[in-house]
Design a protein around this motif. Structure first.
Motif, short mmCIF file in Angstrom:
data_model
loop_
_atom_site.label_atom_id
_atom_site.label_comp_id
_atom_site.label_asym_id
_atom_site.label_seq_id
_atom_site.Cartn_x
_atom_site.Cartn_y
_atom_site.Cartn_z
N ASP A 1 -8.67 38.45 47.97
CA ASP A 1 -7.35 39.11 46.83
C ASP A 1 -6.85 37.62 46.21
N ARG A 2 -6.90 36.41 47.06
CA ARG A 2 -6.25 35.29 46.37
C ARG A 2 -7.83 34.78 45.53
N LEU A 3 -9.02 34.63 45.63
CA LEU A 3 -10.39 34.82 44.84
C LEU A 3 -9.70 35.38 43.21
N MET A 4 -9.45 36.52 42.81
CA MET A 4 -9.46 37.34 42.46
C MET A 4 -7.95 37.19 41.28
N THR B 1 -1.95 28.59 50.33
CA THR B 1 -1.90 27.35 51.49
C THR B 1 -2.13 28.28 53.08
N ALA B 2 -1.18 29.47 53.17
CA ALA B 2 -1.12 30.23 54.29
C ALA B 2 -2.65 31.14 54.48
N HIS B 3 -3.52 31.33 53.41
CA HIS B 3 -4.80 31.89 53.96
C HIS B 3 -5.24 30.64 54.60
N LEU B 4 -4.82 28.94 53.68
CA LEU B 4 -6.29 27.90 54.12
C LEU B 4 -5.58 27.96 56.25
N SER B 5 -5.34 27.75 56.06
CA SER B 5 -4.05 27.81 57.15
C SER B 5 -4.47 28.57 58.09
N LEU C 1 -0.38 31.71 65.81
CA LEU C 1 -0.23 31.64 64.65
C LEU C 1 -0.03 31.82 63.53
N ASN C 2 -0.39 32.77 63.72
CA ASN C 2 -0.64 33.13 62.16
C ASN C 2 0.67 34.10 61.91
N PRO C 3 1.21 34.45 62.35
CA PRO C 3 2.78 35.25 61.99
C PRO C 3 3.98 34.35 61.57
N ILE C 4 3.75 32.85 62.73
CA ILE C 4 4.73 31.98 62.22
C ILE C 4 3.83 31.13 60.57
N GLN D 1 5.67 29.84 55.46
CA GLN D 1 4.38 29.66 54.77
C GLN D 1 4.17 31.01 52.91
N THR D 2 5.29 31.58 53.00
CA THR D 2 5.19 32.94 52.45
C THR D 2 6.45 32.76 51.54
N GLN D 3 6.59 32.82 50.49
CA GLN D 3 7.43 32.23 49.96
C GLN D 3 8.08 34.13 49.82
#
Length: 323
Positions: A128-131, A249-253, A291-294, A299-301
């Motif tokens: 998704d981020r790549l596209m 950044t969220a995905h990289l985390s 940690l994923n939901p946090i 980090q996601t506006q």
């Protein structure tokens, strides 16, 4: 360990034992504090992932392909935590270490599905981020609701098929030695090492399945970020580059939280104490779902704004009710 085995030898058949004994966390001082820690992690995982799923369902602005994958990740985290942590607490905190043969395989099946779907869901988010970065003007044409739903459905079908094959192949093993599994759950590796017949096919399947559902997704994610970095270098201004990179950044985390502990255990697992390895592996399974939901909320506006709207609406409703 020997005490467990001696008490069960009379009941073990030449092929499948009536039950196994989960032997992890033996000899660890003050381990009950760790169980309390696991309980807190589980509560936070359930609350956090439930919040993320609820926000995505309630807020119609989040009904996008990206958040279909985010919703699936939250569901997988909730599913995986609920499959693993309550059983681990029941096994060790209440000393219910005996588990039947069929229940052991079922436990292994559900745990492996959740672990595999976590890594493959990161692939969906990476795509998704790549596209979005490479084709910003055509993103909504290339990544549609139908495509993401089909992709997520395919990942579920793929994971269930691979896991069924890997777990089902364990039934060929004959257990005529120990029945104590040196892990905190019915883990595939410690389980097939207990067999007294040839385990080479099971080991080969284990290596192949691990590469397929763990390392192949990591290679794709790293390759996609190399491609994204190349695309970002073509953006003229540093401000625009930073803005585009912030969406990743969220995905990289998530990738770092999931893969770094696993890589550490795989690289240094043979040289560390077995109890340390068991503790490390258990943390790699329970920390990411917490940690994923946090990470996504902080980090996601879009999710932050949705949570704020929900809290404001709830506050206004309470005021209106009092008046």
């Amino acid at each position: 360990m020997e005490f467990f085995n001696s008490g069960l030898r009379k009941n073990i058949t030449s092929v499948h034992p009536a039950y196994f004994i989960i032997g992890g966390f033996i000899g660890i001082h003050n381990v009950k504090y760790y169980y309390i820690f696991l309980s807190l992690i589980y509560i936070l995982s359930v609350l956090g992932n439930t919040v993320v799923m609820t926000v995505i369902i309630v807020d119609h602005s989040l009904r996008t392909p990206k958040y279909i994958a985010v919703f699936n990740l939250a569901f997988v985290d909730l599913f995986g935590s609920s499959a693993l942590v309550p059983k681990v607490l029941d096994t060790f905190l209440f000393d219910h270490r005996y588990i039947s043969y069929n229940n052991c395989l079922s436990f292994l099946f559900f745990c492996f599905i959740s672990l595999a779907m976590q890594s493959l869901n990161l692939v969906a988010l990476s795509y998704d981020r790549l596209m979005a970065i490479i084709y910003p003007l055509h993103y909504h044409v290339k990544v549609t609701h139908r495509f993401m739903l089909f992709f997520i459905s395919f990942l579920w079908l793929f994971v269930i098929t691979v896991t069924l094959f890997a777990v089902g192949f364990l039934t060929r093993l004959s257990f005529c030695k120990s029945v104590v599994i040196n892990s905190y759950f019915c883990d595939h590796g410690p389980l097939y090492r207990l067999a007294c017949n040839d385990v080479t096919p099971n080991y080969a399947i284990f290596v192949f399945a691990t590469g397929l559902i763990l390392w192949t997704p990591l290679v794709f994610i790293l390759a996609s970020y190399c491609r994204m970095c190349y695309a970002l270098l073509k953006i003229s201004t540093s401000k625009e580059r930073l803005k585009a990179f912030k969406t990743c950044t969220a995905h990289l985390s998530l990738v770092a939280i999931y893969y770094l502990p696993i890589i550490f255990v795989y690289c240094f697992g043979a040289s560390i104490h077995p109890n340390t390895r068991i503790l490390s592996l258990s943390l790699t399974h329970v920390i990411p779902p917490m940690l994923n939901p946090i990470i996504y909320v902080l980090q996601t506006q879009e999710i932050k704004e949705s949570v704020k709207k929900m809290l404001k609406f709830r506050g206004r409703t309470k005021i209106a009710t009092k008046n």
